[in-house]
Design an enzyme around this catalytic site. Structure first.
Site, mmCIF file in Angstrom:
data_model
loop_
_atom_site.group_PDB
_atom_site.id
_atom_site.type_symbol
_atom_site.label_atom_id
_atom_site.label_comp_id
_atom_site.label_asym_id
_atom_site.label_seq_id
_atom_site.Cartn_x
_atom_site.Cartn_y
_atom_site.Cartn_z
ATOM 1 N N ASP A 51 0.817 -1.207 0.000
ATOM 2 C CA ASP A 51 0.000 0.000 0.000
ATOM 3 C C ASP A 51 0.855 1.263 0.000
ATOM 4 O O ASP A 51 2.076 1.216 0.224
ATOM 5 C CB ASP A 51 -0.913 0.021 1.223
ATOM 6 C CG ASP A 51 -2.148 -0.842 1.033
ATOM 7 O OD1 ASP A 51 -2.390 -1.289 -0.100
ATOM 8 O OD2 ASP A 51 -2.867 -1.062 2.019
ATOM 9 N N LYS A 73 -4.001 3.095 -2.276
ATOM 10 C CA LYS A 73 -5.263 3.818 -2.492
ATOM 11 C C LYS A 73 -5.187 5.084 -1.655
ATOM 12 O O LYS A 73 -5.137 5.030 -0.428
ATOM 13 C CB LYS A 73 -6.451 2.968 -2.075
ATOM 14 C CG LYS A 73 -6.557 1.646 -2.829
ATOM 15 C CD LYS A 73 -7.699 0.793 -2.323
ATOM 16 C CE LYS A 73 -9.028 1.258 -2.859
ATOM 17 N NZ LYS A 73 -9.162 1.113 -4.305
ATOM 18 N N MET A 188 -8.888 8.654 8.687
ATOM 19 C CA MET A 188 -9.418 9.238 7.444
ATOM 20 C C MET A 188 -10.548 10.234 7.714
ATOM 21 O O MET A 188 -11.606 10.220 7.074
ATOM 22 C CB MET A 188 -9.905 8.113 6.508
ATOM 23 C CG MET A 188 -8.798 7.157 6.109
ATOM 24 S SD MET A 188 -9.377 5.650 5.269
ATOM 25 C CE MET A 188 -10.053 4.716 6.676
#
Length: 283
Positions: A51, A73, A188
């Protein structure tokens, strides 16, 4: 990783087998927070699918001939679709490779590790889960903020600030969390921090409750901004800080005045009791 380093790892640790996939967490940033099993996996894997938030220093532990595939991502940037990543793991395993799927933090904490594992089950691919240090604990520890402290809280809630559609999750009971969780750790959450802060204040949280943003946690670029729930959005925008970040709400943020051990290494004087002033005023 060289032969000498591999021999230094405990001999009893399992090995990746051909045709198997290991879903492992790399921790929040500092390569020293890799588990021994994750380090061994890095040294043995034929293919490492990693990642965006995996520290490049961790990848240096890979075999010289290992194939590295990026599958990061990041919000607002072009990235592979989750289903395509999952099916790529199946493809690599069926080709007989020893596959390591390396994620930042922990694969089962907002890391989509469960989704990938279920795809492997669907296609009959054997796998192992290798937990990692999640940023909501390890990243805050590097900022000198404990998620629990006997004088402050006996519960903590971990939540994500956006769902798969990129909006604040409507299945979160903000009223219940606002009333019942003394410490809230959010992944997030920067994009929607204004809405989230408003939800929590509407649920009864004080506007002057401490909040901290820990950006690039446990890396050489780590930065910490302390603010309050009522000023969180304005101060975030004014500061120019950018994700990735962990956001924590609660009185534990005040403990940073005592526990900022990284700051102490650079000369910060730590307080023996960060709550002393408040007790003095309430007496």
């Amino acid at each position: 990783m060289d032969e000498q380093s591999r021999l230094a790892l405990p001999a009893a640790l399992p090995a990746i087998q051909p045709g198997h996939v290991w879903l492992a967490g790399a921790g929040p940033g500092d390569p020293g927070l890799l588990t021994l099993l994750a380090a061994k996996a890095l040294s043995e894997a034929d293919v490492i699918v990693h990642d965006a938030l995996v520290n490049e220093e961790c990848l240096k532990l890979a075999r010289a001939d290992a194939m590295l595939e990026y599958a990061g991502k990041r919000g607002g940037k072009p990235s592979a679709k989750q289903r395509d990543i999952s099916l790529r793991l199946v493809e690599l395993a069926r080709s007989g490779h020893r596959v390591l799927r390396l994620k930042g933090g922990d694969p089962f904490v907002f890391g989509r590790g469960g989704e990938e594992a279920m795809t492997l089950i669907e296609h009959g691919v054997p796998f192992r889960i290798v937990p990692g240090v999640t940023a909501g604990i390890g990243g805050l520890a590097y900022a000198g903020i404990p998620v629990t402290h006997r004088e402050v809280n006996h519960a903590v809630t971990f939540l994500t600030g956006h769902d798969s559609a990129g909006v604040v999750p409507d299945r979160i009971d903000w009223d219940a969390i606002g009333r019942g969780s003394p410490v809230i750790v959010m992944y997030m959450a920067m994009k929607h921090i204004g809405q989230i802060a408003g939800n929590l204040i509407a649920a009864g949280r004080r506007a002057d409750e401490p909040v901290a943003f820990v950006c690039n946690a446990a890396t050489s670029e780590q930065s910490v901004m302390e603010t309050t729930l009522g000023r969180a959005e304005a101060d975030m925008l004014a500061s120019g800080i950018e994700p990735p970040a962990i956001v924590v709400v609660g009185e534990v943020v005040r403990l940073r005045a005592s526990l900022d051990w990284l700051g102490a290494l650079e000369g910060r004087k730590l307080l023996p009791d960060p709550f002393a002033e408040g007790r003095k005023h309430s007496a």
